[in-house]
Design an enzyme around this catalytic site. Structure first.
Site, PDB file in Angstrom:
ATOM      1  N   GLU A 231      -0.351  -4.078 -22.938  1.00  0.00           N
ATOM      2  CA  GLU A 231       0.329  -3.452 -21.807  1.00  0.00           C
ATOM      3  C   GLU A 231       1.304  -4.491 -21.233  1.00  0.00           C
ATOM      4  O   GLU A 231       0.974  -5.255 -20.344  1.00  0.00           O
ATOM      5  CB  GLU A 231      -0.674  -3.029 -20.729  1.00  0.00           C
ATOM      6  CG  GLU A 231      -0.020  -2.340 -19.548  1.00  0.00           C
ATOM      7  CD  GLU A 231      -0.955  -2.148 -18.374  1.00  0.00           C
ATOM      8  OE1 GLU A 231      -0.503  -1.617 -17.345  1.00  0.00           O
ATOM      9  OE2 GLU A 231      -2.133  -2.555 -18.460  1.00  0.00           O
TER      10      GLU A 231
ATOM     11  N   GLU B 267       1.967  -3.302  -3.871  1.00  0.00           N
ATOM     12  CA  GLU B 267       3.224  -2.701  -4.267  1.00  0.00           C
ATOM     13  C   GLU B 267       3.848  -1.787  -3.203  1.00  0.00           C
ATOM     14  O   GLU B 267       5.072  -1.785  -3.028  1.00  0.00           O
ATOM     15  CB  GLU B 267       3.023  -1.878  -5.549  1.00  0.00           C
ATOM     16  CG  GLU B 267       2.573  -2.695  -6.738  1.00  0.00           C
ATOM     17  CD  GLU B 267       2.271  -1.826  -7.944  1.00  0.00           C
ATOM     18  OE1 GLU B 267       2.188  -2.371  -9.052  1.00  0.00           O
ATOM     19  OE2 GLU B 267       2.097  -0.594  -7.765  1.00  0.00           O
TER      20      GLU B 267
END
Length: 560
Positions: A89, A157
């Site tokens: 990933e 985030e």
């Protein structure tokens, strides 16, 4: 021993493109090892949340965070796994090409910090240690990424990533992967682009379809390995060695002799063709045939010398004459081709001067339908070389492999010479535009360059063999399998090593047997394993070392 690299796939894309969601579908696959992005190491570096610190003050923490990201992502590349295919990933390539570039271009990194990070990247990726075989680019618009970031609601985030930041990263991903612009930085990886703006089921289905190709290749490879193992289970040792060796030697002798006879005949036929045609392409083919003749003589002598060795003067045999002969041939072939290349360039310059009216002199090329002998000679040559290549192509002996390559080169070079000579002949007879006369020297140039590249490649391979390069990882697996399944008394396989001794291989196997076993029984097991390994045609000598304890270093020999 050799380190086996897994087939490595990387899922790339912007923040929030759906990498984690797509990979979650393959978590329980027996074929794929999923390596997630090392976010845990970014959010807990000795108790410090580097990711959150970076988003809060990029100017201050950019260098430290990127350094940590490079190192932790490099670890995912080199991580040992049990499954055959590794899916990452995000790769270290993405960090270098996208994230590091973004913070540098926006002024978050000083020049000295950027150079230092690049040096670290180069160090971490030395020797292709962070290789990637296939990249899936989940191509997503910044707007969709923003929606998904808000939906998953990660504390690092949500309030710290804005659309402008995502748009900048999106453009860097586009520059790197879309249209294969970043091929140089992905180590020539294949790039598959997937529209990740669609729903997760469609993205998963697309990835699954694309993954079927490496999966098929893996199972084909596994089946061939199983067939190899099965063929070794009940093989009779002495009969296998004698029968295989006898047939192989007979075939080698036949093919080298036949090639020598045909090359002698073709050499004289093509001399006549070159005199009659005056085509430089045909002349280059004659030089190639002359070198073929020399090569056939060398390979014929080599095969004879190996077959008739003096076991007292050459106790290990003379099989290394094969790569030595091939390297000598490579030098001869390249030298002859370089000479033809020089002459072709001179004639090409003469034709160019003629076409630009700088001279009235032009070499004649008498190769057309009215002169059938050169054409017939070249056609016969091509047909005979096709026949010889057909019989040589599958013989697993380096001498015959070299002959097969030479025959293949001759097929291509003679075909190019025939076409080039015909076009030049028709041009000078006024049937084709005079500008096409340059085809003849260009054909000779193409032939010469092709032969040089081909033989340099051969020489490089055999130099590596002479210097003792390790065997193919799959071959090491076969050796290990034979040793493991040879006797129920074995307590351990301590070391398996195989390396080239010229064209053939030397094999060393360290096995463990009970310390209480009688020396006669231990000797018989080791001797039979040695002879079993030497039934394999690739192995020149096998050495089996027997021990009862493994506290010492596996390789106790002097390091050279």
């Amino acid at each position: 021993m050799s380190t086996v690299k897994n087939y490595t796939i990387s899922i790339e894309g912007n923040i929030g493109c759906g990498k984690s969601t797509a990979l979650s579908q393959f978590t329980n696959s027996p074929l794929f090892e999923i390596i997630p992005e090392p976010v845990a190491k970014w959010t807990n570096f000795y108790g410090f949340n580097l990711l959150e610190m970076f988003y809060e003050d990029q100017q201050r923490w950019a260098f430290l965070f990127e350094l940590n990201a490079l190192r932790t992502l490099a670890e995912t590349h080199t991580l040992r796994i049990r499954k055959p295919i590794k899916i990452l990933e995000r790769s270290i390539l993405c960090t270098r090409r996208c994230f590091m570039e973004n913070i540098y271009q926006t002024g978050k990194l000083k020049d000295v910090e950027y150079r230092m990070l690049d040096d670290e990247y180069q160090r971490l990726t030395t020797n292709n240690s962070c290789h990637v075989d296939l990249i899936f680019y989940l191509r997503t618009t910044p707007e969709v990424c923003m929606e998904r970031i808000q939906a998953r609601n990660r504390p690092e985030e949500v309030s710290k990533i804005d659309w402008k930041y995502l748009a900048s990263l999106h453009q860097l991903h586009e520059d790197w992967l879309y249209g294969h612009n970043g091929r140089d930085s992905t180590n020539s990886s294949n790039v598959i682009i997937i529209d990740a703006n669609q729903d997760r089921e469609q993205v998963y289905a697309t990835i699954n379809t694309q993954l079927s190709h490496p999966t098929e290749r893996f199972y084909e490879h596994q089946n061939s390995m199983i067939d190899k193992y099965a063929s070794l289970i009940n093989e009779t040792i002495e009969e296998s060695i004698d029968e295989t060796t006898r047939k192989l030697r007979k075939r080698v002798r036949l093919l080298t002799t036949l090639s020598l006879i045909i090359n002698v005949c073709l050499f004289f036929v093509k001399i006549i063709a070159s005199i009659l045609s005056n085509s430089l392409s045909i002349i280059s083919s004659v030089v190639d045939s002359a070198v073929d003749l020399v090569s056939s003589l060398i390979l014929f002598w080599t095969a004879r010398a190996i077959r008739n060795r003096n076991q007292y003067r050459y106790p290990a045999g003379r099989t290394r004459l094969e790569p030595v002969a091939i390297i000598i041939l490579s030098v001869i072939m390249c030298s002859a081709s370089a000479e033809i290349l020089t002459e072709a360039l001179k004639r090409l310059l003469t034709y160019v001067r003629y076409l630009t009216h700088q001279t009235n002199e032009i070499p004649e090329v008498n190769m057309n339908i009215k002169q059938p002998i050169p054409i017939a000679a070249m056609c016969i040559t091509i047909i005979l070389k096709i026949v010889l290549y057909y019989f040589c192509r599958n013989v697993k002996v380096e001498t015959i492999k070299a002959l097969a390559q030479d025959h293949r080169n001759d097929i291509l070079s003679n075909f190019v010479a025939l076409i080039s000579g015909l076009i030049a002949g028709q041009t000078l007879s006024g049937q084709i535009n005079i500008r096409f006369v340059v085809i003849d020297p260009i054909g000779a140039i193409v032939i010469s360059i092709y032969i040089i590249i081909s033989w340099v490649s051969q020489a490089t391979l055999h130099i590596r063999h002479l210097t003792g390069v390790t065997a193919d990882p799959d071959f090491l697996k076969v050796i290990t399998w034979i040793a493991m399944n040879f006797s129920s008394y074995l307590t351990k396989i301590d070391m398996v090593k195989a390396f080239h001794f010229g064209t053939d291989l030397l094999v060393e196997v360290d096995i463990g047997l009970p310390g209480t076993m009688q020396i006669q029984q231990a000797h018989d097991i080791g001797s039979r394993l040695q002879r079993k390994l030497e039934t394999m045609p690739e192995i020149a000598r096998a050495f089996v070392h027997i021990d009862y304890e493994f506290e010492h270093r596996p390789d106790e020999h002097k390091q050279i």
